[in-house]
Design a protein around this motif. Structure first.
Motif, short mmCIF file in Angstrom:
data_model
loop_
_atom_site.label_atom_id
_atom_site.label_comp_id
_atom_site.label_asym_id
_atom_site.label_seq_id
_atom_site.Cartn_x
_atom_site.Cartn_y
_atom_site.Cartn_z
N LEU A 1 0.82 -1.21 0.00
CA LEU A 1 0.00 0.00 0.00
C LEU A 1 0.85 1.26 0.00
CD1 LEU A 1 -2.78 -0.91 2.59
CD2 LEU A 1 -3.17 -0.22 0.23
N VAL A 2 1.78 1.33 0.93
CA VAL A 2 2.58 2.55 1.10
C VAL A 2 3.49 2.78 -0.10
CG1 VAL A 2 4.30 3.71 2.54
CG2 VAL A 2 2.41 2.48 3.61
N ILE A 3 4.16 1.75 -0.59
CA ILE A 3 5.04 1.91 -1.75
C ILE A 3 4.24 2.34 -2.97
CG2 ILE A 3 6.49 0.66 -3.41
CD1 ILE A 3 7.62 -0.91 -0.99
N THR A 4 3.09 1.72 -3.19
CA THR A 4 2.27 2.07 -4.36
C THR A 4 1.79 3.51 -4.27
OG1 THR A 4 1.57 -0.22 -4.62
CG2 THR A 4 0.23 1.45 -5.70
N LEU A 5 1.29 3.91 -3.10
CA LEU A 5 0.80 5.28 -2.97
C LEU A 5 1.92 6.31 -3.07
CD1 LEU A 5 -1.82 4.74 -0.13
CD2 LEU A 5 -2.30 5.43 -2.48
N LYS A 6 3.06 6.03 -2.47
CA LYS A 6 4.16 7.00 -2.45
C LYS A 6 4.94 7.02 -3.76
CE LYS A 6 6.94 9.85 -0.21
NZ LYS A 6 6.50 11.13 0.31
N LYS A 7 5.41 5.87 -4.19
CA LYS A 7 6.34 5.82 -5.31
C LYS A 7 5.66 5.75 -6.68
CE LYS A 7 10.08 5.89 -2.86
NZ LYS A 7 11.03 6.98 -2.96
N ILE A 8 4.48 5.20 -6.73
CA ILE A 8 3.81 5.06 -8.02
C ILE A 8 2.78 6.16 -8.22
CG2 ILE A 8 2.36 3.56 -9.44
CD1 ILE A 8 3.90 1.19 -8.07
N GLU A 9 1.98 6.42 -7.19
CA GLU A 9 0.95 7.46 -7.29
C GLU A 9 1.46 8.85 -6.93
OE1 GLU A 9 -1.91 7.18 -8.77
OE2 GLU A 9 -1.43 5.08 -9.12
N GLY A 10 2.60 8.93 -6.27
CA GLY A 10 3.19 10.23 -5.94
C GLY A 10 2.47 10.98 -4.83
N CYS A 11 1.77 10.26 -3.98
CA CYS A 11 1.08 10.91 -2.86
C CYS A 11 2.10 11.36 -1.82
CB CYS A 11 0.10 9.94 -2.19
SG CYS A 11 -1.28 9.44 -3.23
N SER A 12 1.78 12.42 -1.12
CA SER A 12 2.64 12.89 -0.04
C SER A 12 2.45 11.99 1.18
CB SER A 12 2.30 14.33 0.33
OG SER A 12 1.03 14.38 0.98
#
Length: 181
Positions: free
Chosen positions: A128-139
């Protein structure tokens, strides 16, 4: 009057759909790696947004709220798969919808495929965290809102998840994920 509210609600959710469809699709795809369920879960995300429209509070932005809905649907699907012991694998020959431009994608297709497979082998929280941070670019703040965690927990989970990816990379010969993440 109720009919007008339904029309306005439908119009608003359709605007959100136009704005965030690709982001939600990409997030779900990277979490599950399975196109069969991806479209259904994207549809379910916006359907839940429509049915929960009155519960939306302006405390979070709409993108964060939609990702939160999608996250719950993804986690439920992961649990169902785990119970049934179904593991999806990325099938070759399919394009990946992502923010990577087409030239980079073609040039680095093997790396992207290895990364996708590796991410899907991580614990769900890391995924979850890797996808949101590194792929989706969420803060970090946005991820904390989506997951309902502290920012400190997000940073620790991201660090541990990336470390798990690096360990997996080293075990497989190295050099793949450092370029991607």
């Amino acid at each position: 009057m109720c009919k007008i509210n339904d029309n306005l609600k439908e119009q608003q959710v359709m605007e959100w759909y136009e704005l965030y469809y690709k982001d939600i699709y990409r997030f779900i795809f990277f979490m599950l790696g399975d196109r069969q369920y991806c479209e259904d879960l994207v549809h379910d995300t916006f359907l839940r947004a429509y049915t929960s429209f009155v519960n939306f509070e302006e405390r979070a932005n709409i993108k964060t709220w939609l990702f939160s809905i999608a996250k719950h649907l993804v986690v439920d699907e992961i649990r169902r798969r785990k119970r049934r012991r179904i593991f999806s694998l990325f099938s070759e020959g399919h394009d990946i919808a992502s923010s990577i431009n087409i030239e980079q994608y073609i040039e680095h297709r093997d790396t992207v495929e290895r990364s996708l497979k590796a991410i899907q082998q991580l614990k769900p929280d890391y995924r979850l965290v890797i996808t949101l941070k590194k792929i989706e670019g969420c803060s970090t703040k946005e991820i904390a809102e989506i997951l309902g965690w502290s920012e400190s927990k997000i940073r620790k989970t991201l660090s541990r998840g990336l470390a798990a990816l690096r360990r997996k990379d080293i075990a497989e010969g190295g050099g793949h994920y450092e370029q991607t993440f």
